[in-house]
Design a protein around this motif. Structure first.
Motif, PDB file in Angstrom:
ATOM      1  N   ALA A  38      51.269  22.143  50.295  1.00 22.49           N
ATOM      2  CA  ALA A  38      50.340  21.598  49.144  1.00 22.49           C
ATOM      3  C   ALA A  38      51.078  20.697  48.442  1.00 22.49           C
ATOM      4  CB  ALA A  38      49.755  22.725  48.291  1.00 22.49           C
ATOM      5  N   ALA A  39      52.469  21.087  47.746  1.00 21.22           N
ATOM      6  CA  ALA A  39      53.207  20.149  47.394  1.00 21.22           C
ATOM      7  C   ALA A  39      53.378  18.869  48.271  1.00 21.22           C
ATOM      8  CB  ALA A  39      54.511  20.853  46.672  1.00 21.22           C
ATOM      9  N   LEU A  40      53.802  18.925  49.460  1.00 22.25           N
ATOM     10  CA  LEU A  40      53.893  17.572  49.971  1.00 22.25           C
ATOM     11  C   LEU A  40      52.785  16.766  50.128  1.00 22.25           C
ATOM     12  CD1 LEU A  40      55.616  16.040  52.267  1.00 22.25           C
ATOM     13  CD2 LEU A  40      54.915  17.496  54.030  1.00 22.25           C
ATOM     14  N   PHE A  41      51.554  17.469  50.522  1.00 18.06           N
ATOM     15  CA  PHE A  41      50.319  16.814  50.537  1.00 18.06           C
ATOM     16  C   PHE A  41      49.986  16.032  48.879  1.00 18.06           C
ATOM     17  CE2 PHE A  41      45.883  16.751  49.212  1.00 18.06           C
ATOM     18  CZ  PHE A  41      45.197  16.185  50.126  1.00 18.06           C
ATOM     19  N   ARG A  42      50.387  16.775  48.050  1.00 14.91           N
ATOM     20  CA  ARG A  42      50.329  15.885  46.702  1.00 14.91           C
ATOM     21  C   ARG A  42      51.277  14.737  46.556  1.00 14.91           C
ATOM     22  NH1 ARG A  42      49.332  21.307  45.335  1.00 14.91           N
ATOM     23  NH2 ARG A  42      51.622  21.465  44.327  1.00 14.91           N
ATOM     24  N   HIS A  43      52.290  14.825  47.002  1.00 17.68           N
ATOM     25  CA  HIS A  43      53.661  13.945  46.717  1.00 17.68           C
ATOM     26  C   HIS A  43      53.130  12.956  47.751  1.00 17.68           C
ATOM     27  CE1 HIS A  43      57.478  12.343  47.066  1.00 17.68           C
ATOM     28  NE2 HIS A  43      57.484  12.499  48.251  1.00 17.68           N
ATOM     29  N   LEU A  44      52.398  12.993  48.900  1.00 15.72           N
ATOM     30  CA  LEU A  44      52.041  11.870  49.686  1.00 15.72           C
ATOM     31  C   LEU A  44      50.775  11.266  49.162  1.00 15.72           C
ATOM     32  CD1 LEU A  44      52.552  13.306  53.187  1.00 15.72           C
ATOM     33  CD2 LEU A  44      54.207  11.854  52.211  1.00 15.72           C
ATOM     34  N   LEU A  45      49.986  11.914  48.656  1.00 13.62           N
ATOM     35  CA  LEU A  45      49.065  11.411  48.161  1.00 13.62           C
ATOM     36  C   LEU A  45      49.256  10.552  46.927  1.00 13.62           C
ATOM     37  CD1 LEU A  45      45.647  11.480  48.359  1.00 13.62           C
ATOM     38  CD2 LEU A  45      45.513  13.353  46.926  1.00 13.62           C
ATOM     39  N   ASP A  46      50.024  10.997  46.018  1.00  8.17           N
ATOM     40  CA  ASP A  46      50.512  10.132  44.961  1.00  8.17           C
ATOM     41  C   ASP A  46      51.061   8.838  45.189  1.00  8.17           C
ATOM     42  OD1 ASP A  46      49.797  12.194  43.060  1.00  8.17           O
ATOM     43  OD2 ASP A  46      51.792  12.814  42.951  1.00  8.17           O
ATOM     44  N   ARG A  47      51.678   8.633  46.388  1.00  9.15           N
ATOM     45  CA  ARG A  47      52.236   7.581  46.986  1.00  9.15           C
ATOM     46  C   ARG A  47      51.125   6.816  48.156  1.00  9.15           C
ATOM     47  NH1 ARG A  47      55.255  10.777  45.505  1.00  9.15           N
ATOM     48  NH2 ARG A  47      57.412  10.556  44.635  1.00  9.15           N
ATOM     49  N   GLY A  48      49.988   7.081  48.003  1.00 13.91           N
ATOM     50  CA  GLY A  48      48.840   6.298  48.563  1.00 13.91           C
ATOM     51  C   GLY A  48      48.825   6.695  50.266  1.00 13.91           C
ATOM     52  N   ILE A  49      49.300   7.979  50.535  1.00 16.33           N
ATOM     53  CA  ILE A  49      49.402   8.380  52.168  1.00 16.33           C
ATOM     54  C   ILE A  49      48.608   9.465  51.960  1.00 16.33           C
ATOM     55  CG2 ILE A  49      50.765   9.129  54.052  1.00 16.33           C
ATOM     56  CD1 ILE A  49      53.198   7.793  52.351  1.00 16.33           C
ATOM     57  N   GLU A  69      53.219   0.980  57.781  1.00 16.29           N
ATOM     58  CA  GLU A  69      52.706   2.074  57.311  1.00 16.29           C
ATOM     59  C   GLU A  69      53.497   3.479  57.813  1.00 16.29           C
ATOM     60  OE1 GLU A  69      49.679  -0.869  56.766  1.00 16.29           O
ATOM     61  OE2 GLU A  69      50.781  -0.255  58.486  1.00 16.29           O
ATOM     62  N   ILE A  70      53.880   3.401  59.036  1.00 18.06           N
ATOM     63  CA  ILE A  70      54.624   4.329  59.625  1.00 18.06           C
ATOM     64  C   ILE A  70      56.036   4.604  58.906  1.00 18.06           C
ATOM     65  CG2 ILE A  70      55.807   5.019  61.763  1.00 18.06           C
ATOM     66  CD1 ILE A  70      53.503   3.935  63.184  1.00 18.06           C
ATOM     67  N   ASP A  71      56.675   3.455  58.510  1.00 19.00           N
ATOM     68  CA  ASP A  71      57.804   3.516  57.977  1.00 19.00           C
ATOM     69  C   ASP A  71      57.831   3.962  56.543  1.00 19.00           C
ATOM     70  OD1 ASP A  71      59.288   2.496  60.228  1.00 19.00           O
ATOM     71  OD2 ASP A  71      59.220   0.544  59.066  1.00 19.00           O
TER      72      ASP A  71
END
Length: 81
Positions: A38-49, A69-71
């Protein structure tokens, strides 16, 4: 062939940062537990991923996901740790 190449790049880059399972264009990045994911999901979402909101759901790679996008995804996951 190109989709498989891109999937292989993503797999190679993310496999150092958790358990990553991929079959063709379908993939999942597993975390130690649901709270960590869940923390990883939020971290990525904050970065537009945008990834699946649960580690038990699949995410899908397409030809719209280029090397940039992959990088960016690999770097964002690495930054999380």
């Amino acid at each position: 062939e190109e989709l498989e190449r891109r999937g292989g790049r993503l797999e190679a880059g993310l496999s150092d940062h958790g358990r990553f399972a991929r079959v063709g264009a379908m993939a999942t990045l597993f975390a130690a537990d649901a709270e960590h994911y869940a923390a990883l999901f939020r971290h990525l979402l904050d970065r537009g991923i945008y990834v699946a909101p649960s580690q038990y759901e699949a995410m899908f790679l397409s030809l719209a996901h280029g090397d940039e996008e992959i990088d960016r995804t690999i770097e964002a996951v690495a930054d999380f740790e």
